[in-house]
Write a protein that holds these residues in place. Structure first.
Motif, mmCIF file in Angstrom:
data_model
loop_
_atom_site.group_PDB
_atom_site.id
_atom_site.type_symbol
_atom_site.label_atom_id
_atom_site.label_comp_id
_atom_site.label_asym_id
_atom_site.label_seq_id
_atom_site.Cartn_x
_atom_site.Cartn_y
_atom_site.Cartn_z
ATOM 1 N N GLN A 1 -72.456 -39.065 34.061
ATOM 2 C CA GLN A 1 -73.576 -39.619 34.068
ATOM 3 C C GLN A 1 -75.126 -39.237 35.545
ATOM 4 O O GLN A 1 -75.686 -39.690 35.253
ATOM 5 N N SER A 2 -74.090 -38.986 36.743
ATOM 6 C CA SER A 2 -75.089 -38.306 36.939
ATOM 7 C C SER A 2 -76.166 -37.471 36.912
ATOM 8 O O SER A 2 -76.955 -36.992 37.084
ATOM 9 N N THR B 1 -74.049 -37.232 47.542
ATOM 10 C CA THR B 1 -73.958 -36.185 46.447
ATOM 11 C C THR B 1 -72.482 -35.831 46.852
ATOM 12 O O THR B 1 -72.584 -35.152 47.532
ATOM 13 N N PRO B 2 -71.549 -36.164 46.245
ATOM 14 C CA PRO B 2 -70.311 -35.659 47.009
ATOM 15 C C PRO B 2 -70.627 -34.321 46.724
ATOM 16 O O PRO B 2 -70.859 -33.731 45.686
ATOM 17 N N GLY C 1 -70.353 -41.054 40.960
ATOM 18 C CA GLY C 1 -70.192 -41.564 39.570
ATOM 19 C C GLY C 1 -71.465 -41.761 38.086
ATOM 20 O O GLY C 1 -71.773 -40.663 38.067
ATOM 21 N N GLY C 2 -72.087 -43.342 38.569
ATOM 22 C CA GLY C 2 -73.502 -43.268 37.554
ATOM 23 C C GLY C 2 -74.162 -42.736 38.184
ATOM 24 O O GLY C 2 -75.427 -42.118 37.054
ATOM 25 N N GLY C 3 -74.955 -42.219 39.474
ATOM 26 C CA GLY C 3 -76.192 -41.230 39.535
ATOM 27 C C GLY C 3 -77.007 -42.391 39.360
ATOM 28 O O GLY C 3 -78.393 -41.669 39.188
ATOM 29 N N PHE C 4 -76.717 -43.259 39.796
ATOM 30 C CA PHE C 4 -78.417 -44.736 39.848
ATOM 31 C C PHE C 4 -78.965 -44.210 40.699
ATOM 32 O O PHE C 4 -78.511 -43.856 42.398
ATOM 33 N N ALA C 5 -80.433 -44.756 40.977
ATOM 34 C CA ALA C 5 -81.418 -44.442 42.318
ATOM 35 C C ALA C 5 -82.545 -45.749 41.682
ATOM 36 O O ALA C 5 -82.643 -46.829 40.747
ATOM 37 N N ASP C 6 -82.248 -46.558 43.057
ATOM 38 C CA ASP C 6 -82.720 -47.390 43.617
ATOM 39 C C ASP C 6 -83.001 -47.636 44.596
ATOM 40 O O ASP C 6 -83.032 -47.538 46.064
ATOM 41 N N ASN D 1 -67.815 -45.463 34.509
ATOM 42 C CA ASN D 1 -68.558 -44.892 34.163
ATOM 43 C C ASN D 1 -70.038 -45.637 33.230
ATOM 44 O O ASN D 1 -70.913 -46.254 33.353
ATOM 45 N N ARG E 1 -88.456 -45.354 38.123
ATOM 46 C CA ARG E 1 -87.667 -43.774 38.706
ATOM 47 C C ARG E 1 -88.189 -42.680 38.356
ATOM 48 O O ARG E 1 -87.258 -41.818 38.939
ATOM 49 N N ILE F 1 -80.285 -42.860 46.042
ATOM 50 C CA ILE F 1 -80.211 -42.531 44.870
ATOM 51 C C ILE F 1 -78.730 -42.110 45.367
ATOM 52 O O ILE F 1 -77.848 -41.050 46.120
ATOM 53 N N THR G 1 -65.900 -27.148 41.971
ATOM 54 C CA THR G 1 -64.642 -28.020 42.464
ATOM 55 C C THR G 1 -64.092 -27.468 41.499
ATOM 56 O O THR G 1 -64.476 -27.097 40.525
ATOM 57 N N ILE H 1 -66.654 -32.933 43.213
ATOM 58 C CA ILE H 1 -66.739 -33.390 41.982
ATOM 59 C C ILE H 1 -66.372 -33.135 40.510
ATOM 60 O O ILE H 1 -66.242 -31.732 40.300
ATOM 61 N N ASN I 1 -75.485 -40.112 43.512
ATOM 62 C CA ASN I 1 -74.932 -39.627 42.658
ATOM 63 C C ASN I 1 -73.744 -38.895 42.629
ATOM 64 O O ASN I 1 -73.061 -38.698 41.765
#
Lengths: 348, 74
Positions: free
Chosen positions: A188-189, B65-66, B10-15, A74, A91, B6, A212, B69, B8
């Protein structure tokens, strides 16, 4: 625009102003050295445990290594993302994005509350039950004054109908202590969502984390939620009064544990044996058998030849009897005082 | 066409990513996440729940989004 929409718009503008005042131009990146170091340390311990055949420890370390590698992955992914040329500013949420998030929050959660003076936005989850343990609803309260500050300072998780662990009242959820969440895989998210002002994502991630259970790393495991039973007397044991047997790893209370006088280890009743000599409980490693009568005694109650005191005395008696003069053989050569009237020979 | 994804997990990246016209939510999910079951994720298009066969449109915002988590006592 309805009254509620106007309120949402004002909130969105306020949060947007906060979010965009926090842009930094920091171009220094820290490498995930600590995460890598953690992997190395665990791997070293794992190798040692495997070589020595400590299978339980090796299993645990294997699990820990998996978590450490996940963390490293991560952090590497985050670093990679930061190094990409496109700017983060693109963003960051716009007023419209934040407004849409606030509207959508009402669809996702039963209860949404905004306190402008306190600078907080909170949602309440449904009642959460994990592995049959009722934990109740949780309020996730975000302080939006400093979205970049990060956990645990800018959001709290408050148990609405608390059912804390019997062993620790500050633990209201296996992954929540003192209203702070141990984010684990969500770290991280959650940080990204806050940095970019994605409020809906933030609340959804934290809520899913609360739904969870990670049995591998809880503050208090759900199996122990209602307290741990003492393996010997059956009473409920709190965290600060529990002892774990070093041999069988069962939990015993302060009344039932034994402190082996030989090795100073902690053991349960089952894993100790009472020494027939000193009448104290010792672990199996500190107990030996008398080389003559097989009685179980601690090391301190055996003589140099590993005989109990009875056998020691008996052996001396036998030796004495086998000596025809009636004197102990050990004393045969000892100087004696001269015979006089009314005197007998006495060893020196 | 360009859409905002987006992730969410792992890294939670938005691209912003380019996808072909007619791409469905299920196809995008497979491209972004892989062989994992979609039921393990909350998928939202423009913040709303959506069917797997929904066709994406220019400028859509898709968040994945998982549902599970794992927190951890670090």
């Amino acid at each position: 625009m309805t009254r509620q929409q106007r309120l949402f718009m004002r909130m969105a503008i306020t949060i947007h102003e906060r979010l965009h005042s926090e842009i930094t131009n920091d171009k220094c990146f820290s490498l995930p050295a600590a995460a890598w170091q953690q992997c190395e340390t665990i791997n070293r311990k794992l190798r040692k445990a495997s070589q020595r055949g400590w299978n339980l420890a090796a299993d645990r370390l294997n699990h820990d290594l998996r978590l450490a590698v996940e963390r490293l992955r991560n952090e590497v992914a985050e670093l990679d993302h930061k190094l990409r040329p496109s700017g983060d500013e693109d963003r960051k949420a716009s007023v419209g994005d934040i407004f849409a998030d606030l509207v959508a929050l009402h669809d996702e959660f039963e209860d949404v509350a905004f306190h402008r003076r306190e600078h907080t936005l909170s949602v309440t989850t449904e009642a959460i039950e994990l592995d049959g343990v009722y934990l109740g609803p949780f309020e996730i309260r975000l302080d939006w004054t400093d979205l970049l500050e990060g956990h645990p300072y800018n959001y709290r998780v408050i148990a609405v109908d608390p059912n804390p662990a019997a062993a620790n009242e500050s633990v209201t959820h296996p992954h929540v202590q003192d209203e702070g969440v141990c984010e684990g895989d969500g770290h991280q998210s959650i940080r990204k969502a806050l940095e970019q002002g994605r409020l809906l994502d933030f609340f959804m991630i934290v809520a899913n984390l609360l739904r969870t259970y990670n049995s591998g790393s809880p503050f208090v495991s759900l199996s122990d939620w209602h307290g741990v039973e003492c393996a010997d007397c059956g009473s409920t044991v709190c965290d600060d009064q529990r002892w774990t047997c070093e041999k069988c790893e069962t939990t015993v209370c302060g009344e039932c544990y034994y402190n082996c006088p030989g090795c100073d280890g902690i053991f349960c009743n089952e894993c100790t044996t009472r020494c027939e000599g000193c009448d104290e409980n010792h672990c199996s490693g500190c107990m030996k058998q008398c080389s003559r009568c097989d009685a179980e005694l601690c090391q301190g109650c055996l003589d140099d030849n590993e005989r109990c005191s009875d056998c020691h005395d008996q052996e001396l008696e036998e030796e004495t009897e086998s000596d025809g003069s009636g004197h102990r053989r050990d004393d045969a050569d000892a100087p004696i005082q001269p015979n006089r009237v009314g005197q007998v020979a006495v060893p020196a | 066409m360009k859409i905002l994804v987006i992730n969410n997990d792992g890294g939670g990246f938005a691209d912003y990513v380019d996808v072909a016209d007619g791409t469905t939510v299920a196809q995008l999910f497979e491209r972004q996440i892989g062989a994992t079951k979609p039921s393990h994720y909350l998928i939202r298009v423009n913040r709303q729940p959506c069917p797997a066969d929904q066709v994406l449109r220019e400028g859509d915002r898709i968040s994945i989004t998982p549902t599970k988590i794992e927190g951890a006592n670090s």
